[in-house]
Design a protein around this motif. Structure first.
Motif, PDB file in Angstrom:
ATOM      1  N   PRO A 101       0.511  -1.292  -0.328  1.00  0.00           N
ATOM      2  CA  PRO A 101       0.084  -0.184   0.325  1.00  0.00           C
ATOM      3  C   PRO A 101       1.042   2.064  -0.293  1.00  0.00           C
ATOM      4  O   PRO A 101       0.471   1.950  -1.086  1.00  0.00           O
TER       5      PRO A 101
ATOM      6  N   LEU B  42       2.123   2.345  -3.593  1.00  0.00           N
ATOM      7  CA  LEU B  42       0.953   2.793  -4.853  1.00  0.00           C
ATOM      8  C   LEU B  42       1.058   3.895  -4.584  1.00  0.00           C
ATOM      9  O   LEU B  42       0.671   4.756  -5.381  1.00  0.00           O
ATOM     10  N   LEU B  43       0.582   4.329  -3.403  1.00  0.00           N
ATOM     11  CA  LEU B  43       0.892   5.720  -2.506  1.00  0.00           C
ATOM     12  C   LEU B  43       1.877   6.359  -2.810  1.00  0.00           C
ATOM     13  O   LEU B  43       1.527   7.700  -3.526  1.00  0.00           O
TER      14      LEU B  43
ATOM     15  N   GLN C 127       1.315   7.082  -6.974  1.00  0.00           N
ATOM     16  CA  GLN C 127       0.232   7.857  -7.504  1.00  0.00           C
ATOM     17  C   GLN C 127       0.849   9.232  -6.499  1.00  0.00           C
ATOM     18  O   GLN C 127       0.735   9.991  -7.997  1.00  0.00           O
TER      19      GLN C 127
ATOM     20  N   ILE D 132      -4.342  13.227  -1.270  1.00  0.00           N
ATOM     21  CA  ILE D 132      -4.366  11.971  -2.152  1.00  0.00           C
ATOM     22  C   ILE D 132      -4.342  10.599  -1.439  1.00  0.00           C
ATOM     23  O   ILE D 132      -3.579  10.795  -0.578  1.00  0.00           O
ATOM     24  N   THR D 133      -5.659  10.475  -1.338  1.00  0.00           N
ATOM     25  CA  THR D 133      -5.170   9.302  -0.369  1.00  0.00           C
ATOM     26  C   THR D 133      -5.470   7.658  -1.164  1.00  0.00           C
ATOM     27  O   THR D 133      -5.822   7.423  -1.791  1.00  0.00           O
ATOM     28  N   HIS D 134      -5.439   7.066   0.020  1.00  0.00           N
ATOM     29  CA  HIS D 134      -4.674   5.162  -0.479  1.00  0.00           C
ATOM     30  C   HIS D 134      -5.799   4.609   0.749  1.00  0.00           C
ATOM     31  O   HIS D 134      -4.555   4.463   1.443  1.00  0.00           O
ATOM     32  N   SER D 135      -6.531   3.395   0.655  1.00  0.00           N
ATOM     33  CA  SER D 135      -6.716   3.103   1.551  1.00  0.00           C
ATOM     34  C   SER D 135      -6.856   1.660   1.477  1.00  0.00           C
ATOM     35  O   SER D 135      -6.936   1.026   0.012  1.00  0.00           O
ATOM     36  N   ASP D 136      -6.116   0.094   2.025  1.00  0.00           N
ATOM     37  CA  ASP D 136      -5.941  -0.797   1.847  1.00  0.00           C
ATOM     38  C   ASP D 136      -6.320  -1.039   3.187  1.00  0.00           C
ATOM     39  O   ASP D 136      -5.461  -0.978   3.847  1.00  0.00           O
TER      40      ASP D 136
ATOM     41  N   LEU E 110      -2.240   7.297   3.622  1.00  0.00           N
ATOM     42  CA  LEU E 110      -2.051   5.831   3.531  1.00  0.00           C
ATOM     43  C   LEU E 110      -3.175   5.454   5.405  1.00  0.00           C
ATOM     44  O   LEU E 110      -2.823   5.807   6.067  1.00  0.00           O
TER      45      LEU E 110
ATOM     46  N   GLU F 207      -8.535   0.021   4.947  1.00  0.00           N
ATOM     47  CA  GLU F 207      -9.551   0.628   4.169  1.00  0.00           C
ATOM     48  C   GLU F 207     -10.475   0.767   4.944  1.00  0.00           C
ATOM     49  O   GLU F 207     -11.484   1.030   3.548  1.00  0.00           O
TER      50      GLU F 207
END
Length: 455
Positions: free
Chosen positions: A168, A171-172, A175, A266-270, A448, A451
């Motif tokens: 994760p 991936l962030l 981006q 920018i956000t990334h959830s996992d 980051l 989920e």
């Protein structure tokens, strides 16, 4: 199609911040040597006679930033293919030959270069040159489904799945850096976009090989129990006989990175994320673009957020208990400008909004109050000492010199690094930090998250 940038290769590229050598007396005794073969191959010799061992590196001045549109990942894929088969070396035999001679080997790809190395007993240096010269000239690339190009293409695809798509944080980062370097050559991913890697053909590999894998586009670095004349004799025997391709014109796709023109989130959830992390990426610099600014920024960032003794850590982790970690970092080792960033992980019960407010309040306070001379002196001396201690690592020195020379740096700049970093003043370090984190500067904020997106 948008491209992105992540680190890749079989080893990580060496950062400049931990580079170089010792004082004038030690440098004079050590005496790094440089010369160029008639075919244009540059050679650097770093004598180290403490043990009968040598590190042999070949650096090609090509990386992910040089890839053609739609061909992302080919520089990294090619690093893999180089270990396969040549006219005189059978499949997988390159690695076994080095290992049978008691050596170890590896390679790595960056945005600015690709490097290959072997570390062996001194008497095997000639054999290592023979092997590298062979794969510089006679690599086999064909349509065979079981051949090196096709099979390694599948390996790289799996590497992307494991190292990037299952991570994760990576991936962030992909981006964020894609936005930071939008429309710049660094926007292209090092490991490659999956669909573009999958579409790479053996003919793409042949074209890439012919254009870039030529002696006039290479730097040979040999560190260890050798003299310049010993290396010259062997280099002329094995590399000097290789004709330059004539396709290398010395131009690269480098260009200055423009300032961010808007602030983004920018956000990334996992589900794999257990602890949220907050980041802010600002425009920074690089050692090649602005060496004085980069040196001052490195010192200032270390005082501000470089580890457990830094101002931010002491305030937010030790005293206020609002974060379990906080720090700063900057991409200064590339040819072109990279980001400078602040990051923090909140303590239980602290939201990212609360954390952001607290972190930026402290950043503002320290920029207003200024740095203590004692803190600056401590960091300067630590950075200079680290560069001197680096000489204890033969491989580290070979990496440092190769990486810096591959992006157009000079040996003299490496030799002067300890003195240069020790000359950074408190005012210069503070001015660099104020310049980067000024209130009117745009930035990319990144979150980051678990989920469920809870902060």
């Amino acid at each position: 199609m948008k491209k992105a940038l992540v680190s890749a290769g079989l080893a990580s590229a060496v950062l400049f911040g931990g580079a170089v050598v010792a004082d004038d007396a030690a440098t004079e005794a050590w005496a790094p040597a440089q010369f160029t073969l008639e075919n244009g191959m540059e050679v650097v010799v770093l004598p180290d006679h403490r043990a009968p061992v040598v590190t042999h590196m070949v650096w090609y001045k090509v990386g992910a930033a040089d890839e053609d549109e739609g061909k992302s990942g080919i520089a990294h894929l090619f690093e893999h293919v180089m270990f396969k088969e040549t006219d005189d070396i059978g499949p997988e035999e390159f690695t076994s030959i080095v290992q049978r001679n008691g050596g170890r080997l590896n390679a790595f790809t960056s945005w600015d270069y690709t490097a290959y190395y072997e570390r062996v007993a001194k008497q095997h240096l000639g054999k290592m040159m023979e092997l590298e010269a062979e794969r510089m000239t006679d690599l086999i690339i064909d349509e065979d489904p079981e051949g090196g190009f096709i099979t390694e293409r599948d390996v790289v695809k799996e590497e992307r799945r494991q190292r990037l798509e299952n991570n994760p944080g990576a991936l962030l980062s992909e981006q964020v850096l894609a936005e930071f370097w939008e429309d710049h050559p660094y926007e292209i991913t090092v490991i490659g976009l999956m669909e573009e890697v999958e579409a790479l053909t053996p003919q793409d590999g042949i074209d890439f090989y012919k254009k870039y894998y030529s002696p006039e586009n290479a730097i040979l670095v040999v560190a260890g129990d050798v003299t310049a004349e010993e290396v010259r004799t062997l280099a002329e025997e094995h590399y000097g006989v290789i004709e330059p391709s004539g396709l290398v014109d010395g131009t690269r796709k480098w260009r200055s990175v423009p300032e961010l023109t808007e602030t983004q989130l920018i956000t990334h959830s996992d589900p794999k994320v257990r602890q949220p992390v907050w980041y802010r990426y600002y425009n920074g610099t690089s050692m090649r673009r602005d060496r004085d600014f980069a040196l001052a920024l490195s010192v200032g960032l270390d005082v501000l957020g470089g580890g457990n003794t830094s101002l931010l850590y002491q305030s937010l982790v030790e005293e206020q208990k609002l974060a379990i970690n906080v720090g700063t970092f900057a991409f200064t080792s590339l040819h072109d400008e990279g980001p400078a960033a602040i990051y923090a992980t909140p303590s239980p019960g602290v939201s990212l909004d609360e954390l952001e407010t607290a972190v930026m309040a402290e950043v503002t306070r320290f920029m207003e109050e200024g740095f203590d001379d004692a803190d600056i002196e401590r960091v300067r001396n630590s950075m200079a000492a680290s560069s001197i201690y680096e000489r204890d690592s033969q491989e580290g020195m070979a990496n440092t010199f190769g990486a810096w020379l591959a992006i157009g740096g000079t040996v003299d700049e490496l030799l002067s690094y300890p003195d240069d970093v020790r000359s950074v003043t408190t005012e210069q370090a503070l001015a660099a930090v104020r310049r980067v984190f000024a209130e009117d500067r745009h930035f990319i904020e990144a979150h980051l998250l678990p989920e469920d997106g809870e902060l």
